[in-house]
Design an enzyme around this catalytic site. Sequence first.
Site, PDB file in Angstrom:
ATOM      1  N   LYS A  79      44.305  49.430  35.448  1.00 14.44           N
ATOM      2  CA  LYS A  79      43.373  49.851  36.505  1.00 14.44           C
ATOM      3  C   LYS A  79      43.814  51.211  37.037  1.00 14.44           C
ATOM      4  O   LYS A  79      45.009  51.419  37.274  1.00 14.44           O
ATOM      5  CB  LYS A  79      43.362  48.792  37.624  1.00 14.44           C
ATOM      6  CG  LYS A  79      42.332  49.034  38.717  1.00 14.44           C
ATOM      7  CD  LYS A  79      42.307  47.880  39.725  1.00 14.44           C
ATOM      8  CE  LYS A  79      41.240  48.086  40.796  1.00 14.44           C
ATOM      9  NZ  LYS A  79      41.182  46.973  41.771  1.00 14.44           N
ATOM     10  N   SER A 159      36.543  45.123  42.886  1.00 14.54           N
ATOM     11  CA  SER A 159      36.609  46.484  42.417  1.00 14.54           C
ATOM     12  C   SER A 159      37.200  46.627  41.014  1.00 14.54           C
ATOM     13  O   SER A 159      37.045  47.666  40.397  1.00 14.54           O
ATOM     14  CB  SER A 159      37.465  47.311  43.382  1.00 14.54           C
ATOM     15  OG  SER A 159      38.815  46.831  43.380  1.00 14.54           O
ATOM     16  N   SER A 183      39.130  41.369  44.639  1.00 12.58           N
ATOM     17  CA  SER A 183      38.840  42.293  43.536  1.00 12.58           C
ATOM     18  C   SER A 183      39.400  41.922  42.175  1.00 12.58           C
ATOM     19  O   SER A 183      39.101  42.586  41.189  1.00 12.58           O
ATOM     20  CB  SER A 183      39.317  43.701  43.889  1.00 12.58           C
ATOM     21  OG  SER A 183      38.354  44.324  44.683  1.00 12.58           O
TER      22      SER A 183
HETATM   23  N1  GLN Z   1      34.969  43.847  47.700  1.00 15.30           N
HETATM   24  C1  GLN Z   1      35.945  43.878  48.732  1.00 15.30           C
HETATM   25  C2  GLN Z   1      35.883  45.214  49.452  1.00 15.30           C
HETATM   26  O1  GLN Z   1      35.031  45.964  49.144  1.00 15.30           O
HETATM   27  C3  GLN Z   1      37.305  43.629  48.161  1.00 15.30           C
HETATM   28  C4  GLN Z   1      37.856  44.807  47.472  1.00 15.30           C
HETATM   29  C5  GLN Z   1      39.214  44.565  46.881  1.00 15.30           C
HETATM   30  O2  GLN Z   1      39.697  43.440  46.817  1.00 15.30           O
HETATM   31  N2  GLN Z   1      39.838  45.655  46.497  1.00 15.30           N
HETATM   32  O3  GLN Z   1      36.669  45.510  50.299  1.00 15.30           O
END
Ligand code: GLN
Length: 493
Positions: A79, A159, A183
């Site tokens: 990532k 994400s 995420s």
């Molecule tokens: N979708 C969540 C956010 O937008 C979690 C993102 C994440 O875990 N990095 O904050």
Amino acid sequence: MSELTNLGVKAIRDGVADGSFTAREVAEAFNTAVAEAADLNAFIVTTPDHALAAADAADAKRARGEDLGIMGGVPIGMKDLFATKGVQTTAASHILEGFTPEYESTVSQKLWDAGAGMLGKLNLDQFAMGSSNETSYFGNVNSPWRKEGSNAAMSPGGSSGGSSSAVAARIAPAATGTDTGGSIRQPAAFTGICGIKPTYGRCSRWGVVAFASSLDQAGPMARSVEDCAIMLEAMAGFDPKDATSLQMDVPAWEAGLDADLKGKKIGIPKEYRMDGTDEEILKSWEQGKEWLRDAGATIVDVSLPHTKYALPAYYIVAPAEASSNLARYDGVRYGLRDLPDGAGLQDMYAATRAAGFGDEVKRRILIGTYVLSAGFYDAYYTQAQKIRTLVSQDFEKAFAQCDAILAPTTPTASFPLGSLNEDPLTMYLNDVFAVPASLAGLPAMSVPATVNSDGLPLGLQVVGKPFDEQGVLNAGLAIQQRAGFDAQPEKWW
Ligand code: GLN
């Protein structure tokens, strides 16, 4: 698609070790698959030479009769939130475009030390903020999955959507993810793969671009529970460079895998029966209970009464921390610098940040700055922190009655790209089942359960006690064995 790209972490590692194929053959097969899959937009940069060098090192070790390491000869996707020495690291933001770290993150270094190589840096929501992979500066990632009978582009989740897309499309056997509020788990659920967020502190955050430091945690994404266990073992461990790193030995999770759940109690939280949850997801949750019962577990009802406050609290705590963490991007130290003619220092800060951050990142910085400002701090931030404590206490009480909790990972299956963009709140709701475990710092995993009537994957989530990744993996394995999930996206890319 060559046969080798169908293999996962364990099969590659064991096959290289026993000489069924060489690590170079594996790296070449995946490098080719990555190059042919540009339509997925899963990678921001590819690093075929990194994968080949690690493969050659593994093959050479084998020739010398040396130990190859627990990820020996396995090429993975990284990532693009992990700093990788000499390889551009962007967090999918324009503000970091061209930033090439002089150092390696602890987690990526541990993976290389365990024998893995890197296929490339995977696309993500910008600064890991998002649930659909539409906030990347480098364009959205496409899921390899589509609804039956439709050509509409679907979200791979977020994400870690580059990670989920690449692993589901079999252009990487596994990938790293990070999970701040879902995420790893939500994209895993959307794409029919496994992903585990370990207990907060298991994996070092050193060299991981910070979003919300009290929540950020790295973890593996792969196509089986076994592969996640192996990769997590390579990623985890105490790191003196991260003050929140757990000073605990890394258990032998792979060796400890055991799908026999006799004597275990699995809790079903009644508050997770929420309005708006898809009927097919509720059905798969029922099915999950049956599977775990079949594995020997007793199913018990538990209550997590503060569940409905977890998401609003997360969307105060996470942006608050983000607004502080992202203050460092000022045009001086990293990546982008926008210096209008005749401008002073303040103008440079403003111009750089205006040009460098995407809309969602700006929204989070604005919310975070607001909730931390004098006069609002107690009304928002302090209250959110109190809720966080109550959510943790809910879990503590529930875990007095059970060993692990079973829940859906998401309230819906994947959705078409573009369909939720108008309304950030609906997008945020996607993490409603994922966020409580994040606030409490608990290990949690998503395992594919089935496909819905549109042919899209659905995931089940197991949440465990602190430090009990083994219990989570074992319940996940019991689900995996009974679900027999073998659906694959039809290749269109
Ligand atoms: N979708 C969540 C956010 O937008 C979690 C993102 C994440 O875990 N990095 O904050």
